[in-house]
Design an enzyme around this catalytic site. Structure first.
Site, PDB file in Angstrom:
ATOM      1  N   LYS A 202      16.842  57.051  98.493  1.00 48.81           N
ATOM      2  CA  LYS A 202      17.184  58.457  98.696  1.00 48.81           C
ATOM      3  C   LYS A 202      17.731  58.613 100.112  1.00 48.81           C
ATOM      4  O   LYS A 202      17.046  58.323 101.093  1.00 48.81           O
ATOM      5  CB  LYS A 202      15.955  59.328  98.503  1.00 48.81           C
ATOM      6  CG  LYS A 202      16.223  60.805  98.764  1.00 48.81           C
ATOM      7  CD  LYS A 202      15.039  61.670  98.401  1.00 48.81           C
ATOM      8  CE  LYS A 202      15.326  63.120  98.716  1.00 48.81           C
ATOM      9  NZ  LYS A 202      14.199  63.982  98.364  1.00 48.81           N
ATOM     10  N   ARG A 212      17.949  73.107  98.721  1.00 48.80           N
ATOM     11  CA  ARG A 212      16.977  73.656  99.679  1.00 48.80           C
ATOM     12  C   ARG A 212      17.008  75.182  99.643  1.00 48.80           C
ATOM     13  O   ARG A 212      15.980  75.818  99.841  1.00 48.80           O
ATOM     14  CB  ARG A 212      17.224  73.085 101.077  1.00 48.80           C
ATOM     15  CG  ARG A 212      16.893  71.588 101.124  1.00 48.80           C
ATOM     16  CD  ARG A 212      17.114  70.968 102.502  1.00 48.80           C
ATOM     17  NE  ARG A 212      17.012  69.505 102.419  1.00 48.80           N
ATOM     18  CZ  ARG A 212      17.439  68.669 103.350  1.00 48.80           C
ATOM     19  NH1 ARG A 212      18.002  69.147 104.453  1.00 48.80           N
ATOM     20  NH2 ARG A 212      17.303  67.366 103.201  1.00 48.80           N
ATOM     21  N   LYS A 225      15.655  64.993 108.109  1.00 48.31           N
ATOM     22  CA  LYS A 225      14.768  64.069 107.391  1.00 48.31           C
ATOM     23  C   LYS A 225      15.116  62.607 107.646  1.00 48.31           C
ATOM     24  O   LYS A 225      14.776  61.728 106.857  1.00 48.31           O
ATOM     25  CB  LYS A 225      14.804  64.412 105.886  1.00 48.31           C
ATOM     26  CG  LYS A 225      14.345  65.842 105.576  1.00 48.31           C
ATOM     27  CD  LYS A 225      14.090  66.070 104.083  1.00 48.31           C
ATOM     28  CE  LYS A 225      13.550  67.488 103.833  1.00 48.31           C
ATOM     29  NZ  LYS A 225      13.183  67.708 102.407  1.00 48.31           N
ATOM     30  N   LYS A 256      19.954  58.418  94.959  1.00 44.36           N
ATOM     31  CA  LYS A 256      20.202  59.839  95.205  1.00 44.36           C
ATOM     32  C   LYS A 256      20.794  60.042  96.593  1.00 44.36           C
ATOM     33  O   LYS A 256      20.260  59.470  97.535  1.00 44.36           O
ATOM     34  CB  LYS A 256      18.869  60.573  95.100  1.00 44.36           C
ATOM     35  CG  LYS A 256      18.946  62.046  95.399  1.00 44.36           C
ATOM     36  CD  LYS A 256      17.571  62.653  95.332  1.00 44.36           C
ATOM     37  CE  LYS A 256      17.678  64.109  95.696  1.00 44.36           C
ATOM     38  NZ  LYS A 256      16.386  64.704  95.902  1.00 44.36           N
ATOM     39  N   SER A 282      22.429  68.798  94.025  1.00 42.08           N
ATOM     40  CA  SER A 282      22.885  70.189  94.054  1.00 42.08           C
ATOM     41  C   SER A 282      24.260  70.350  94.701  1.00 42.08           C
ATOM     42  O   SER A 282      25.081  71.125  94.221  1.00 42.08           O
ATOM     43  CB  SER A 282      21.854  71.044  94.792  1.00 42.08           C
ATOM     44  OG  SER A 282      21.625  70.540  96.098  1.00 42.08           O
ATOM     45  N   TYR A 321      22.237  68.985  86.833  1.00 38.65           N
ATOM     46  CA  TYR A 321      22.161  70.408  86.504  1.00 38.65           C
ATOM     47  C   TYR A 321      23.139  70.764  85.390  1.00 38.65           C
ATOM     48  O   TYR A 321      23.063  71.834  84.817  1.00 38.65           O
ATOM     49  CB  TYR A 321      22.433  71.248  87.765  1.00 38.65           C
ATOM     50  CG  TYR A 321      21.466  70.916  88.880  1.00 38.65           C
ATOM     51  CD1 TYR A 321      20.178  71.432  88.869  1.00 38.65           C
ATOM     52  CD2 TYR A 321      21.816  70.028  89.905  1.00 38.65           C
ATOM     53  CE1 TYR A 321      19.271  71.096  89.856  1.00 38.65           C
ATOM     54  CE2 TYR A 321      20.925  69.699  90.898  1.00 38.65           C
ATOM     55  CZ  TYR A 321      19.648  70.225  90.870  1.00 38.65           C
ATOM     56  OH  TYR A 321      18.746  69.880  91.844  1.00 38.65           O
TER      57      TYR A 321
HETATM   58  C1  PBG Z   1      12.666  67.176  98.201  1.00 38.25           C
HETATM   59  C2  PBG Z   1      13.787  67.040  97.233  1.00 38.25           C
HETATM   60  C3  PBG Z   1      15.118  67.313  97.552  1.00 38.25           C
HETATM   61  C4  PBG Z   1      15.845  67.177  96.366  1.00 38.25           C
HETATM   62  C5  PBG Z   1      14.953  66.808  95.360  1.00 38.25           C
HETATM   63  N1  PBG Z   1      13.672  66.716  95.918  1.00 38.25           N
HETATM   64  C6  PBG Z   1      15.742  67.771  98.805  1.00 38.25           C
HETATM   65  C7  PBG Z   1      15.437  67.125 100.072  1.00 38.25           C
HETATM   66  O1  PBG Z   1      15.068  65.950 100.141  1.00 38.25           O
HETATM   67  O2  PBG Z   1      15.565  67.823 101.078  1.00 38.25           O
HETATM   68  C8  PBG Z   1      17.313  67.413  96.283  1.00 38.25           C
HETATM   69  C9  PBG Z   1      17.889  67.686  94.967  1.00 38.25           C
HETATM   70  C10 PBG Z   1      19.244  68.290  94.994  1.00 38.25           C
HETATM   71  O3  PBG Z   1      19.883  68.469  96.042  1.00 38.25           O
HETATM   72  O4  PBG Z   1      19.708  68.620  93.890  1.00 38.25           O
HETATM   73  N2  PBG Z   1      11.599  66.393  98.085  1.00 38.25           N
END
Ligand code: PBG
Length: 332
Positions: A202, A212, A225, A256, A282, A321
């Site tokens: 990730k 978010r 992060k 991801k 997203s 989505y």
């Molecule tokens: C957080 C989490 C995130 C997503 C899924 N779980 C965002 C992040 O790490 O800040 C992102 C999913 C998306 O953007 O569709 N644990």
């Protein structure tokens, strides 16, 4: 050794593209509703369908509406739904206790779906960010996101999700040792058939922006992060993370975001042969859906083409989505 092709005109590669029938016959990769995991956003209330501004066509749903969504997904042939709670800011605390509350939004939605649509698989998210006043996936101490104390909390969160009936648990937090710790806690608690789909590779990505907003974490997040999510410049490190998570008891692996990281999907599938998933996140959704909405691209076509790219890159499935819209198109 790869045999070389007969020279032109014996070989005319266009023959294989000459008609719809021939193209269908030699198509290497296919896409079906069974390839999708549908992420949905859950919020409080009843009868609520609340649009998310930065994700056209995606809504926050109250638990009763999530159950309807699960019913729809099941009827469309989508095998799994993934829950993300929009947590009331008043429930965000430094100790993140709401994360393992048996009656939190995610657990209530899981129980409601499993009662109404038992055949759909429910996936849940393990990470502290929806519950954390700091907006981080782990506890923050003196400005540092601490690992080991966070893992203890993640174990409690995962156990509460398994108790609620989750089929697939998705640790998205990127702490070290969480897969092993969650796996052994699940075994000890009699949840030996709960699957772990690890967010193994990730990346610290700007493509998570709309998510978010959707879960109400943008305002809360202090800093970034990058001390736990991956550097987008790295690929070997992704293989090390995936190997580590598989060795700790992950059943399935995830890359991801999706489209900017298809090279990682391909390498992971070739190297490990494990069930491999990509998360079309997203921001990817927002770009495609937003451009489609404006008529700048053919929304339906770019949707299906983007989803096909994951299968071609070796993925067994995609968190997207677009799941219900794509399933409707694919089902004709
Ligand atoms: C957080 C989490 C995130 C997503 C899924 N779980 C965002 C992040 O790490 O800040 C992102 C999913 C998306 O953007 O569709 N644990």
């Amino acid at each position: 050794m790869r045999p070389s092709l007969a020279p032109f005109p014996a070989t005319r590669l266009r023959r294989l593209r000459k008609s719809g029938a021939i193209r269908a016959l030699v198509q290497e990769t296919t896409l079906s509703p069974a390839d999708f995991i549908w992420p949905v956003f859950v919020r409080d209330g009843e009868g609520v369908v609340e649009p998310i501004h930065s994700m056209p066509g995606v809504n926050r749903l109250s638990v009763d509406k999530v159950v309807e969504a699960a019913r729809e997904a099941h009827a469309l042939g989508i095998p799994a739904i993934c829950l993300f709670p929009y947590t009331d800011p008043a429930l965000k605390t430094a100790d993140c206790a709401e994360a393992w509350n048996p009656d939190n939004l995610s657990n209530r939605a899981t129980r409601a779906i499993k009662a109404a649509v038992p055949d759909i698989a429910v996936m849940t998210d393990v990470a502290l960010d929806p519950y954390n006043i700091d907006g981080h996936d782990g506890f923050v101490e003196d400005g540092e996101i601490v690992n080991d104390r966070t893992v203890e909390a993640l174990v409690k969160q995962a156990l509460s999700q398994a108790e609620a009936g989750a089929d697939i648990i998705g640790p998205s937090d990127m702490m070290d040792n969480r897969i092993g710790a969650i796996r052994s806690a699940l075994e000890s608690a009699g949840h030996q058939n709960v699957l772990l789909l690890t967010y193994a590779a990730k990346y610290a990505s700007a493509f998570y922006g709309p998510f978010r907003d959707a879960v109400g974490a943008s305002g809360a997040l202090k800093g970034d992060k990058t001390t736990y999510q991956m550097n987008p410049g790295n690929a070997d490190e992704a293989m090390r993370l995936i190997e580590r998570d598989l060795s700790e008891g992950a059943d399935m692996i995830m890359v991801k975001p999706g489209m900017p990281y298809l090279d990682i999907c391909r390498r992971a599938k070739d190297l490990f042969g494990a069930p491999t998933f990509a998360y079309q996140v997203s921001g990817e959704y927002a770009m495609l859906a937003g451009a489609g909405e404006r008529g700048w691209v053919d929304g339906d076509k770019v949707m299906l083409e983007s989803l096909m790219s994951f299968k071609r890159a070796g993925c067994d499935g995609i968190l997207t989505y677009f799941a219900p819209a794509a399933a409707k198109l694919l089902n004709g």
